[in-house]
Design an enzyme around this catalytic site. Sequence first.
Site, PDB file in Angstrom:
ATOM      1  N   SER A  12       8.293  31.402  14.459  1.00  0.00           N
ATOM      2  CA  SER A  12       9.452  31.197  15.320  1.00  0.00           C
ATOM      3  C   SER A  12      10.569  32.180  15.015  1.00  0.00           C
ATOM      4  O   SER A  12      10.873  32.467  13.860  1.00  0.00           O
ATOM      5  CB  SER A  12       9.965  29.775  15.133  1.00  0.00           C
ATOM      6  OG  SER A  12      11.156  29.594  15.854  1.00  0.00           O
ATOM      7  N   GLY A  69       5.863  36.280   4.781  1.00  0.00           N
ATOM      8  CA  GLY A  69       5.410  37.596   4.332  1.00  0.00           C
ATOM      9  C   GLY A  69       4.002  37.974   4.730  1.00  0.00           C
ATOM     10  O   GLY A  69       3.439  38.923   4.175  1.00  0.00           O
ATOM     11  N   CYS A 114      18.272  23.740   9.823  1.00  0.00           N
ATOM     12  CA  CYS A 114      19.558  23.768  10.527  1.00  0.00           C
ATOM     13  C   CYS A 114      20.616  23.007   9.716  1.00  0.00           C
ATOM     14  O   CYS A 114      20.304  21.998   9.086  1.00  0.00           O
ATOM     15  CB  CYS A 114      19.449  23.079  11.890  1.00  0.00           C
ATOM     16  SG  CYS A 114      18.245  23.793  13.008  1.00  0.00           S
ATOM     17  N   ASN A 132      10.171  28.415   5.492  1.00  0.00           N
ATOM     18  CA  ASN A 132      11.213  29.104   6.243  1.00  0.00           C
ATOM     19  C   ASN A 132      11.814  30.161   5.309  1.00  0.00           C
ATOM     20  O   ASN A 132      11.344  30.355   4.194  1.00  0.00           O
ATOM     21  CB  ASN A 132      12.262  28.096   6.725  1.00  0.00           C
ATOM     22  CG  ASN A 132      12.925  28.521   8.020  1.00  0.00           C
ATOM     23  OD1 ASN A 132      13.163  29.709   8.244  1.00  0.00           O
ATOM     24  ND2 ASN A 132      13.239  27.566   8.877  1.00  0.00           N
TER      25      ASN A 132
END
Length: 300
Positions: free
Chosen positions: A20, A242, A128, A190
Amino acid sequence: MNTTVNLAGIELKNPVMTASGTFGSGEEYSEFVDLNRLGAVVTKGVANVPWPGNPTPRIAETHGGMLNAIGLQNPGMEVFCARDIPFLKQFDTKIIVNVCGKSAEDYCEVVERLADEPVDMLEINISCPNVKEGGIAFGQNPASVEAITREVKKHAKQPVIMKLSPNVTDITAMAKAAEAGGADALSLINTITGMKIDVHRQKFALANRTGGLSGPAIKPIAVRMVYQAANAVRLPIIGMGGIATWEDAIEFILAGATAVSTGTANFYNPSVTVEIVEGIEKYMEKYHIENISDIIGMVK
Protein backbone atom coordinates in the site's frame (compact mmCIF):
# COMPACT_ATOMS: atom_id res chain seq x y z
CA MET A 1 3.51 -26.44 -10.32
CA ASN A 2 0.96 -24.64 -8.16
CA THR A 3 1.65 -21.04 -7.08
CA THR A 4 -1.81 -20.40 -5.56
CA VAL A 5 -2.09 -19.43 -1.91
CA ASN A 6 -5.10 -19.07 0.36
CA LEU A 7 -5.49 -15.90 2.41
CA ALA A 8 -8.40 -16.23 4.84
CA GLY A 9 -10.52 -18.04 2.24
CA ILE A 10 -9.47 -15.80 -0.66
CA GLU A 11 -7.42 -17.68 -3.26
CA LEU A 12 -4.60 -15.75 -4.93
CA LYS A 13 -3.07 -17.08 -8.17
CA ASN A 14 0.36 -16.39 -6.66
CA PRO A 15 1.67 -14.88 -3.41
CA VAL A 16 2.90 -11.58 -4.91
CA MET A 17 1.08 -8.32 -4.25
CA THR A 18 1.85 -4.61 -4.06
CA ALA A 19 2.48 -2.74 -0.82
CA SER A 20 0.00 0.00 0.00
CA GLY A 21 1.08 3.52 -0.85
CA THR A 22 3.68 2.48 -3.43
CA PHE A 23 1.44 1.54 -6.35
CA GLY A 24 -1.39 4.07 -6.26
CA SER A 25 -4.47 2.06 -7.17
CA GLY A 26 -2.71 0.36 -10.06
CA GLU A 27 -3.50 2.71 -12.92
CA GLU A 28 -0.21 4.63 -12.91
CA TYR A 29 1.74 1.36 -13.11
CA SER A 30 -0.51 -0.48 -15.56
CA GLU A 31 1.56 0.55 -18.60
CA PHE A 32 4.63 -1.09 -17.02
CA VAL A 33 3.06 -4.06 -15.25
CA ASP A 34 0.51 -6.61 -16.42
CA LEU A 35 -1.77 -6.47 -13.39
CA ASN A 36 -3.26 -9.81 -14.45
CA ARG A 37 0.04 -11.44 -13.38
CA LEU A 38 -0.25 -10.32 -9.75
CA GLY A 39 -1.86 -12.20 -6.91
CA ALA A 40 -3.42 -8.96 -5.67
CA VAL A 41 -3.19 -5.20 -5.92
CA VAL A 42 -3.21 -3.43 -2.56
CA THR A 43 -4.43 0.13 -2.95
CA LYS A 44 -3.13 3.31 -1.39
CA GLY A 45 -4.80 4.17 1.92
CA VAL A 46 -8.45 5.22 1.64
CA ALA A 47 -10.10 7.45 4.25
CA ASN A 48 -13.71 8.49 4.80
CA VAL A 49 -12.91 12.03 3.59
CA PRO A 50 -10.10 13.44 1.39
CA TRP A 51 -6.78 13.85 3.22
CA PRO A 52 -4.32 16.50 1.98
CA GLY A 53 -1.24 14.80 3.42
CA ASN A 54 1.82 16.46 4.94
CA PRO A 55 3.71 19.55 3.73
CA THR A 56 6.67 19.06 1.39
CA PRO A 57 9.43 17.96 1.23
CA ARG A 58 8.07 14.58 2.24
CA ILE A 59 10.40 12.06 0.55
CA ALA A 60 14.11 11.58 1.23
CA GLU A 61 16.51 8.91 0.01
CA THR A 62 18.69 7.08 2.52
CA HIS A 63 21.34 4.36 2.24
CA GLY A 64 19.44 1.21 1.33
CA GLY A 65 16.02 2.79 1.38
CA MET A 66 13.89 5.89 1.65
CA LEU A 67 12.01 7.97 4.18
CA ASN A 68 8.48 9.11 3.49
CA ALA A 69 6.13 11.41 5.34
CA ILE A 70 3.36 11.58 2.74
CA GLY A 71 0.73 11.62 5.45
CA LEU A 72 -1.64 9.22 3.68
CA GLN A 73 -2.79 11.79 1.13
CA ASN A 74 -5.86 10.39 -0.64
CA PRO A 75 -9.03 11.62 -2.38
CA GLY A 76 -11.42 9.87 0.02
CA MET A 77 -13.69 6.84 -0.29
CA GLU A 78 -16.27 8.27 -2.69
CA VAL A 79 -13.72 9.13 -5.40
CA PHE A 80 -12.01 5.79 -4.78
CA CYS A 81 -15.25 3.82 -5.26
CA ALA A 82 -16.25 5.78 -8.39
CA ARG A 83 -12.83 5.83 -10.10
CA ASP A 84 -10.41 3.21 -8.81
CA ILE A 85 -12.52 0.11 -8.20
CA PRO A 86 -13.95 0.10 -11.78
CA PHE A 87 -10.40 0.40 -13.13
CA LEU A 88 -9.10 -2.53 -11.08
CA LYS A 89 -12.12 -4.71 -11.93
CA GLN A 90 -10.85 -4.89 -15.52
CA PHE A 91 -8.04 -7.18 -14.40
CA ASP A 92 -7.84 -10.77 -13.21
CA THR A 93 -6.33 -9.95 -9.82
CA LYS A 94 -7.67 -9.66 -6.30
CA ILE A 95 -8.38 -6.18 -4.90
CA ILE A 96 -7.27 -5.39 -1.37
CA VAL A 97 -8.21 -1.94 -0.08
CA ASN A 98 -5.99 -0.30 2.52
CA VAL A 99 -8.12 1.65 4.99
CA CYS A 100 -6.87 4.54 7.15
CA GLY A 101 -8.53 6.70 9.79
CA LYS A 102 -8.02 8.95 12.79
CA SER A 103 -10.66 7.32 14.98
CA ALA A 104 -12.50 4.01 15.19
CA GLU A 105 -15.51 5.75 13.65
CA ASP A 106 -13.44 6.81 10.63
CA TYR A 107 -12.30 3.25 9.93
CA CYS A 108 -15.78 1.82 10.35
CA GLU A 109 -17.31 4.40 8.02
CA VAL A 110 -14.94 3.34 5.20
CA VAL A 111 -15.41 -0.37 5.94
CA GLU A 112 -19.20 0.03 5.80
CA ARG A 113 -18.96 2.00 2.54
CA LEU A 114 -16.89 -0.81 1.01
CA ALA A 115 -19.13 -3.62 2.27
CA ASP A 116 -21.09 -3.93 -0.97
CA GLU A 117 -18.27 -2.95 -3.34
CA PRO A 118 -16.55 -5.66 -5.42
CA VAL A 119 -13.34 -5.74 -3.39
CA ASP A 120 -11.85 -8.93 -1.96
CA MET A 121 -10.18 -7.96 1.31
CA LEU A 122 -9.61 -4.96 3.58
CA GLU A 123 -6.19 -4.06 4.99
CA ILE A 124 -6.52 -1.86 8.06
CA ASN A 125 -3.60 0.52 8.55
CA ILE A 126 -3.27 0.82 12.32
CA SER A 127 -0.09 2.89 12.08
CA CYS A 128 -2.38 5.93 11.81
CA PRO A 129 -2.26 8.38 14.75
CA ASN A 130 -5.28 7.97 17.02
CA VAL A 131 -6.46 11.53 17.55
CA LYS A 132 -8.48 10.54 20.63
CA GLU A 133 -5.39 9.04 22.30
CA GLY A 134 -3.13 12.06 21.82
CA GLY A 135 -1.74 10.95 18.45
CA ILE A 136 -0.34 7.58 19.55
CA ALA A 137 -0.73 5.08 16.70
CA PHE A 138 -3.54 2.53 17.15
CA GLY A 139 -0.98 -0.21 16.51
CA GLN A 140 1.34 0.67 19.41
CA ASN A 141 -0.88 -0.60 22.21
CA PRO A 142 -2.17 -4.22 22.33
CA ALA A 143 -5.49 -3.19 23.90
CA SER A 144 -6.03 -0.62 21.12
CA VAL A 145 -5.13 -3.20 18.46
CA GLU A 146 -7.65 -5.67 19.82
CA ALA A 147 -10.36 -3.01 20.22
CA ILE A 148 -10.01 -1.51 16.73
CA THR A 149 -9.88 -4.99 15.18
CA ARG A 150 -13.04 -6.06 16.98
CA GLU A 151 -14.84 -2.83 16.00
CA VAL A 152 -13.86 -3.09 12.31
CA LYS A 153 -14.90 -6.75 12.19
CA LYS A 154 -18.42 -5.80 13.32
CA HIS A 155 -18.84 -3.69 10.17
CA ALA A 156 -16.80 -5.63 7.58
CA LYS A 157 -18.22 -8.01 5.01
CA GLN A 158 -14.83 -8.84 3.51
CA PRO A 159 -11.97 -10.59 5.36
CA VAL A 160 -9.95 -8.15 7.48
CA ILE A 161 -6.16 -7.92 7.38
CA MET A 162 -4.59 -5.91 10.22
CA LYS A 163 -1.39 -4.15 9.12
CA LEU A 164 0.98 -4.10 12.07
CA SER A 165 3.48 -1.39 12.97
CA PRO A 166 7.06 -2.45 13.74
CA ASN A 167 7.49 0.55 16.07
CA VAL A 168 6.72 -1.59 19.13
CA THR A 169 8.65 -3.51 21.76
CA ASP A 170 7.08 -6.92 21.04
CA ILE A 171 5.47 -7.66 17.66
CA THR A 172 3.99 -10.93 18.94
CA ALA A 173 1.88 -9.05 21.50
CA MET A 174 0.36 -7.00 18.66
CA ALA A 175 -0.18 -10.08 16.49
CA LYS A 176 -1.94 -11.90 19.33
CA ALA A 177 -4.07 -8.83 20.07
CA ALA A 178 -5.21 -8.64 16.43
CA GLU A 179 -5.99 -12.36 16.49
CA ALA A 180 -7.98 -11.95 19.72
CA GLY A 181 -9.94 -9.12 18.09
CA GLY A 182 -11.00 -11.42 15.25
CA ALA A 183 -8.55 -10.50 12.45
CA ASP A 184 -8.60 -12.83 9.45
CA ALA A 185 -4.97 -12.13 8.46
CA LEU A 186 -2.01 -9.91 9.32
CA SER A 187 0.35 -7.85 7.19
CA LEU A 188 3.72 -6.73 8.47
CA ILE A 189 5.78 -4.74 8.65
CA ASN A 190 4.85 -1.15 8.06
CA THR A 191 7.65 1.44 7.96
CA ILE A 192 10.10 2.08 10.80
CA THR A 193 10.24 5.63 12.16
CA GLY A 194 13.41 7.43 11.08
CA MET A 195 14.96 10.83 10.54
CA LYS A 196 17.43 12.48 8.14
CA ILE A 197 19.19 15.83 8.50
CA ASP A 198 20.68 17.72 5.55
CA VAL A 199 24.16 18.65 6.81
CA HIS A 200 24.65 21.34 4.16
CA ARG A 201 21.37 23.13 4.77
CA GLN A 202 21.48 22.19 8.47
CA LYS A 203 17.80 21.37 8.34
CA PHE A 204 15.57 18.32 8.50
CA ALA A 205 15.31 16.58 5.13
CA LEU A 206 11.55 16.13 5.69
CA ALA A 207 9.17 18.94 6.61
CA ASN A 208 7.59 16.51 9.09
CA ARG A 209 11.03 15.91 10.72
CA THR A 210 10.41 12.16 10.99
CA GLY A 211 9.23 9.74 8.35
CA GLY A 212 8.75 6.05 7.68
CA LEU A 213 11.87 4.15 6.63
CA SER A 214 11.32 1.49 3.96
CA GLY A 215 13.45 -0.44 1.47
CA PRO A 216 16.21 -3.07 1.75
CA ALA A 217 17.61 -1.50 4.94
CA ILE A 218 14.64 -2.80 6.96
CA LYS A 219 14.38 -6.30 5.46
CA PRO A 220 16.23 -8.27 8.18
CA ILE A 221 13.99 -6.65 10.82
CA ALA A 222 10.90 -7.47 8.76
CA VAL A 223 11.91 -11.11 8.25
CA ARG A 224 12.51 -11.48 11.99
CA MET A 225 9.11 -9.97 12.86
CA VAL A 226 7.26 -12.09 10.28
CA TYR A 227 8.93 -15.21 11.70
CA GLN A 228 7.99 -14.24 15.26
CA ALA A 229 4.39 -13.41 14.36
CA ALA A 230 3.96 -16.56 12.27
CA ASN A 231 5.02 -18.64 15.25
CA ALA A 232 2.79 -16.74 17.70
CA VAL A 233 -0.59 -16.83 15.90
CA ARG A 234 -2.57 -19.09 13.57
CA LEU A 235 -3.42 -16.34 11.08
CA PRO A 236 -2.02 -16.13 7.54
CA ILE A 237 0.60 -13.41 7.20
CA ILE A 238 1.48 -11.06 4.34
CA GLY A 239 5.18 -10.28 4.68
CA MET A 240 6.72 -7.03 3.51
CA GLY A 241 9.67 -4.74 4.17
CA GLY A 242 12.50 -4.36 1.68
CA ILE A 243 11.43 -7.03 -0.82
CA ALA A 244 13.20 -6.25 -4.12
CA THR A 245 13.95 -9.70 -5.61
CA TRP A 246 12.43 -13.17 -5.77
CA GLU A 247 15.06 -14.31 -3.25
CA ASP A 248 13.72 -11.74 -0.78
CA ALA A 249 10.18 -12.99 -1.36
CA ILE A 250 11.15 -16.64 -0.82
CA GLU A 251 12.97 -15.66 2.39
CA PHE A 252 9.74 -14.20 3.79
CA ILE A 253 7.74 -17.27 2.73
CA LEU A 254 10.23 -19.61 4.40
CA ALA A 255 9.94 -17.46 7.54
CA GLY A 256 6.15 -17.97 7.60
CA ALA A 257 4.52 -15.51 5.18
CA THR A 258 1.67 -16.86 3.05
CA ALA A 259 1.98 -13.89 0.66
CA VAL A 260 4.40 -11.01 0.12
CA SER A 261 4.11 -7.32 -0.78
CA THR A 262 6.65 -5.29 -2.72
CA GLY A 263 6.75 -1.56 -2.03
CA THR A 264 9.79 0.71 -2.35
CA ALA A 265 11.28 -1.37 -5.18
CA ASN A 266 8.33 -0.35 -7.41
CA PHE A 267 9.72 3.19 -7.51
CA TYR A 268 13.03 2.30 -9.14
CA ASN A 269 11.95 -0.89 -10.94
CA PRO A 270 8.28 -0.63 -11.98
CA SER A 271 8.23 -4.22 -13.28
CA VAL A 272 9.66 -5.74 -10.08
CA THR A 273 6.44 -7.50 -9.05
CA VAL A 274 6.22 -9.54 -12.25
CA GLU A 275 9.95 -10.30 -12.06
CA ILE A 276 9.36 -11.71 -8.56
CA VAL A 277 6.44 -13.85 -9.78
CA GLU A 278 8.65 -15.30 -12.53
CA GLY A 279 11.55 -15.81 -10.12
CA ILE A 280 9.36 -17.76 -7.70
CA GLU A 281 8.22 -20.01 -10.55
CA LYS A 282 11.83 -20.72 -11.56
CA TYR A 283 12.78 -21.40 -7.93
CA MET A 284 9.94 -23.92 -7.64
CA GLU A 285 11.10 -25.66 -10.82
CA LYS A 286 14.73 -25.77 -9.68
CA TYR A 287 13.93 -27.28 -6.29
CA HIS A 288 11.00 -29.46 -7.50
CA ILE A 289 8.45 -27.69 -5.30
CA GLU A 290 4.99 -28.74 -6.42
CA ASN A 291 3.00 -26.30 -4.26
CA ILE A 292 4.32 -22.96 -3.01
CA SER A 293 2.23 -23.44 0.14
CA ASP A 294 4.41 -26.45 1.06
CA ILE A 295 7.33 -24.16 1.97
CA ILE A 296 5.41 -21.55 4.00
CA GLY A 297 7.10 -21.37 7.40
CA MET A 298 9.42 -24.24 6.48
CA VAL A 299 12.35 -22.79 8.42
CA LYS A 300 11.79 -23.30 12.15
